[in-house]
Design a protein around this motif. Structure first.
Motif, PDB file in Angstrom:
ATOM      1  N   MET A   1       0.843  -1.189   0.000  1.00 25.79           N
ATOM      2  CA  MET A   1       0.000   0.000   0.000  1.00 25.79           C
ATOM      3  C   MET A   1       0.881   1.242   0.000  1.00 25.79           C
ATOM      4  N   ILE A   2       0.529   2.213  -0.845  1.00 27.20           N
ATOM      5  CA  ILE A   2       1.293   3.453  -0.972  1.00 27.20           C
ATOM      6  C   ILE A   2       0.504   4.591  -0.347  1.00 27.20           C
ATOM      7  N   LEU A   3       1.166   5.363   0.513  1.00 30.36           N
ATOM      8  CA  LEU A   3       0.574   6.559   1.092  1.00 30.36           C
ATOM      9  C   LEU A   3       1.084   7.757   0.309  1.00 30.36           C
ATOM     10  N   CYS A   4       0.174   8.481  -0.316  1.00 27.84           N
ATOM     11  CA  CYS A   4       0.535   9.596  -1.178  1.00 27.84           C
ATOM     12  C   CYS A   4      -0.097  10.876  -0.645  1.00 27.84           C
ATOM     13  N   THR A   5       0.706  11.942  -0.548  1.00 27.13           N
ATOM     14  CA  THR A   5       0.199  13.190   0.014  1.00 27.13           C
ATOM     15  C   THR A   5       0.162  14.337  -0.985  1.00 27.13           C
ATOM     16  N   ASP A   6       0.758  14.162  -2.162  1.00 27.32           N
ATOM     17  CA  ASP A   6       0.814  15.287  -3.100  1.00 27.32           C
ATOM     18  C   ASP A   6       0.182  14.921  -4.433  1.00 27.32           C
ATOM     19  N   VAL A   7      -0.360  15.929  -5.103  1.00 30.55           N
ATOM     20  CA  VAL A   7      -1.087  15.739  -6.356  1.00 30.55           C
ATOM     21  C   VAL A   7      -0.168  15.204  -7.449  1.00 30.55           C
ATOM     22  N   LYS A   8       1.017  15.784  -7.592  1.00 35.22           N
ATOM     23  CA  LYS A   8       1.931  15.363  -8.658  1.00 35.22           C
ATOM     24  C   LYS A   8       2.331  13.901  -8.501  1.00 35.22           C
ATOM     25  N   GLY A   9       2.615  13.498  -7.273  1.00 36.28           N
ATOM     26  CA  GLY A   9       2.997  12.112  -7.040  1.00 36.28           C
ATOM     27  C   GLY A   9       1.880  11.147  -7.394  1.00 36.28           C
ATOM     28  N   LEU A  10       0.660  11.504  -7.028  1.00 39.57           N
ATOM     29  CA  LEU A  10      -0.471  10.630  -7.343  1.00 39.57           C
ATOM     30  C   LEU A  10      -0.715  10.582  -8.845  1.00 39.57           C
ATOM     31  N   ARG A  11      -0.608  11.702  -9.507  1.00 42.04           N
ATOM     32  CA  ARG A  11      -0.820  11.722 -10.955  1.00 42.04           C
ATOM     33  C   ARG A  11       0.178  10.816 -11.675  1.00 42.04           C
ATOM     34  N   LYS A  12       1.421  10.810 -11.215  1.00 41.95           N
ATOM     35  CA  LYS A  12       2.417   9.936 -11.840  1.00 41.95           C
ATOM     36  C   LYS A  12       2.038   8.474 -11.663  1.00 41.95           C
ATOM     37  N   LEU A  13       1.596   8.111 -10.458  1.00 43.19           N
ATOM     38  CA  LEU A  13       1.168   6.735 -10.217  1.00 43.19           C
ATOM     39  C   LEU A  13      -0.016   6.366 -11.112  1.00 43.19           C
ATOM     40  N   VAL A  14      -0.949   7.295 -11.263  1.00 43.86           N
ATOM     41  CA  VAL A  14      -2.127   7.059 -12.097  1.00 43.86           C
ATOM     42  C   VAL A  14      -1.733   6.894 -13.559  1.00 43.86           C
ATOM     43  N   LYS A  15      -0.849   7.747 -14.059  1.00 43.42           N
ATOM     44  CA  LYS A  15      -0.418   7.662 -15.458  1.00 43.42           C
ATOM     45  C   LYS A  15       0.302   6.351 -15.728  1.00 43.42           C
ATOM     46  N   ASP A  16       1.141   5.934 -14.795  1.00 43.31           N
ATOM     47  CA  ASP A  16       1.851   4.666 -14.975  1.00 43.31           C
ATOM     48  C   ASP A  16       0.877   3.491 -15.019  1.00 43.31           C
ATOM     49  N   THR A  17      -0.168   3.560 -14.196  1.00 41.37           N
ATOM     50  CA  THR A  17      -1.181   2.495 -14.201  1.00 41.37           C
ATOM     51  C   THR A  17      -1.942   2.487 -15.514  1.00 41.37           C
ATOM     52  N   GLY A  18      -2.336   3.683 -15.998  1.00 45.01           N
ATOM     53  CA  GLY A  18      -3.065   3.779 -17.253  1.00 45.01           C
ATOM     54  C   GLY A  18      -2.271   3.266 -18.429  1.00 45.01           C
ATOM     55  N   LYS A  19      -0.978   3.535 -18.438  1.00 48.26           N
ATOM     56  CA  LYS A  19      -0.125   3.079 -19.535  1.00 48.26           C
ATOM     57  C   LYS A  19      -0.063   1.558 -19.600  1.00 48.26           C
ATOM     58  N   LYS A  20      -0.263   0.913 -18.476  1.00 46.32           N
ATOM     59  CA  LYS A  20      -0.244  -0.548 -18.429  1.00 46.32           C
ATOM     60  C   LYS A  20      -1.613  -1.154 -18.747  1.00 46.32           C
ATOM     61  N   GLY A  21      -2.604  -0.279 -19.029  1.00 45.62           N
ATOM     62  CA  GLY A  21      -3.930  -0.757 -19.394  1.00 45.62           C
ATOM     63  C   GLY A  21      -4.739  -1.285 -18.228  1.00 45.62           C
ATOM     64  N   LYS A  22      -4.392  -0.889 -17.024  1.00 47.28           N
ATOM     65  CA  LYS A  22      -5.115  -1.366 -15.845  1.00 47.28           C
ATOM     66  C   LYS A  22      -6.240  -0.398 -15.470  1.00 47.28           C
ATOM     67  N   THR A  23      -7.269  -0.936 -14.845  1.00 47.65           N
ATOM     68  CA  THR A  23      -8.409  -0.108 -14.451  1.00 47.65           C
ATOM     69  C   THR A  23      -8.166   0.515 -13.076  1.00 47.65           C
ATOM     70  N   ILE A  24      -8.738   1.712 -12.910  1.00 47.69           N
ATOM     71  CA  ILE A  24      -8.551   2.475 -11.676  1.00 47.69           C
ATOM     72  C   ILE A  24      -9.910   2.708 -11.024  1.00 47.69           C
ATOM     73  N   GLY A  25      -9.997   2.427  -9.730  1.00 41.77           N
ATOM     74  CA  GLY A  25     -11.197   2.703  -8.956  1.00 41.77           C
ATOM     75  C   GLY A  25     -10.887   3.709  -7.867  1.00 41.77           C
ATOM     76  N   LEU A  26     -11.842   4.591  -7.598  1.00 42.68           N
ATOM     77  CA  LEU A  26     -11.672   5.633  -6.588  1.00 42.68           C
ATOM     78  C   LEU A  26     -12.767   5.533  -5.531  1.00 42.68           C
ATOM     79  N   VAL A  27     -12.360   5.630  -4.268  1.00 42.46           N
ATOM     80  CA  VAL A  27     -13.306   5.717  -3.151  1.00 42.46           C
ATOM     81  C   VAL A  27     -13.001   7.003  -2.393  1.00 42.46           C
ATOM     82  N   PRO A  28     -13.775   8.072  -2.620  1.00 44.29           N
ATOM     83  CA  PRO A  28     -13.537   9.318  -1.882  1.00 44.29           C
ATOM     84  C   PRO A  28     -14.136   9.228  -0.481  1.00 44.29           C
ATOM     85  N   THR A  29     -13.362   9.582   0.547  1.00 46.65           N
ATOM     86  CA  THR A  29     -13.870   9.570   1.916  1.00 46.65           C
ATOM     87  C   THR A  29     -13.338  10.790   2.673  1.00 46.65           C
ATOM     88  N   MET A  30     -13.954  11.050   3.818  1.00 38.60           N
ATOM     89  CA  MET A  30     -13.430  12.055   4.741  1.00 38.60           C
ATOM     90  C   MET A  30     -12.825  11.375   5.972  1.00 38.60           C
TER      91      MET A  30
END
Length: 283
Positions: free
Chosen positions: A1-30
């Protein structure tokens, strides 16, 4: 599990996942995660290659006299629960990174859909909700996003935003998770004292009454709402904010008789704690 605190870091992780053709799910919580949140994370993990859980107490959806400062926070415990439920990335930004300047760009749904139910007494709430959800969608680019039916008006407002702004995301709305005695799981339940906790069971009982009336053939929403109201009003520790019914989807005002699906929603205070609950008739 990765703990991410910044927008740029998360975007890089998301782009790398997308390039591999994997699906992304989001659960927004407070945060202050309970079994309701866990059901969302579990479903997201089951149905996607990458599960992102955001934990962010969003300041712009709280009014000046609401409980932002007192809202329960337990980041360490939340991370453990989210990881155990299948989260791959937990996004925990600070407010400054998501709202970097004084002059805000808002994403706002307008019309009656945000003026009824909770929107009547919380006029800035849904503007804050749609703004943060739009930001999270843009940052994470999810294929699917998961929300709970307990926040029924929020669900309908987000659904409208997604349709109106052509977000390429599939919304998954999960059922309300309840305690064994029927009380809907909520981060605010911890505010209730013993007597208020017992009193709050009237919410589920009244909504079960609404369901029973409907199944017996009652199609007059005013009659159904009156029965729910009277049952809650008989509970001395409860102070009713609203008992209302609307057609779904879209929270459309209903004629006395209805066909299709209708939402019966309640908001009631027990002491200083405001609880919401609902049932969908004709599901």
């Amino acid at each position: 599990m990765i703990l991410c605190t910044d927008v740029k870091g998360l975007r890089k992780l998301v782009k790398d996942t997308g390039k591999k053709g994997k699906t992304i799910g989001l659960v927004p919580t407070m945060g202050a995660l309970h079994e309701g949140h866990i059901s969302l994370i579990t479903a997201c993990s089951r149905e996607n290659d990458l599960t992102i859980v955001s934990i962010f107490v969003n300041p712009v959806q709280f009014g000046p006299n609401e409980d932002f400062d007192q809202y329960p926070r337990d980041l360490s415990g939340d991370c453990q629960k989210a990881e155990a439920a299948g989260a791959d990335i937990i996004f925990t930004p600070d407010a400054g990174s998501l709202y970097p300047g004084k002059d805000m760009t808002w994403v706002e749904t307008t019309g009656d859909i945000v003026k009824v139910l909770c929107g009547r007494t919380r006029p800035i709430h849904f503007r804050g909700v749609t703004t943060i959800i739009a930001k999270l969608f843009n940052i994470t680019m999810p294929d699917k996003a998961y929300f709970g039916q307990k926040d029924a008006q929020q669900v309908e407002v987000i659904r409208k935003m997604v349709n109106d702004l052509f977000f390429d995301v599939e919304l998954h709305i999960m059922p309300i998770v309840r305690e064994q005695d029927g009380l809907a799981k909520s981060s605010r339940n911890i505010y209730l004292n013993k007597e208020e906790r017992q009193s709050a069971l009237v919410l589920y009982k009244s909504l079960k009454c609404a369901q029973s009336l409907f199944l017996q053939g009652e199609k007059n929403l005013q009659t159904i709402c009156s029965a729910v109201h009277d049952m809650i009003a008989a509970e001395p520790l409860g102070s009713i904010e609203y008992v209302e019914a609307y057609l779904l989807p879209g929270l459309i005002p209903a004629n006395e008789e209805f066909n299709g699906r209708a939402l019966v929603a309640v908001a009631v205070r027990f002491g200083t704690t405001r609880l919401i609950d609902n049932v969908i008739l004709g599901e």
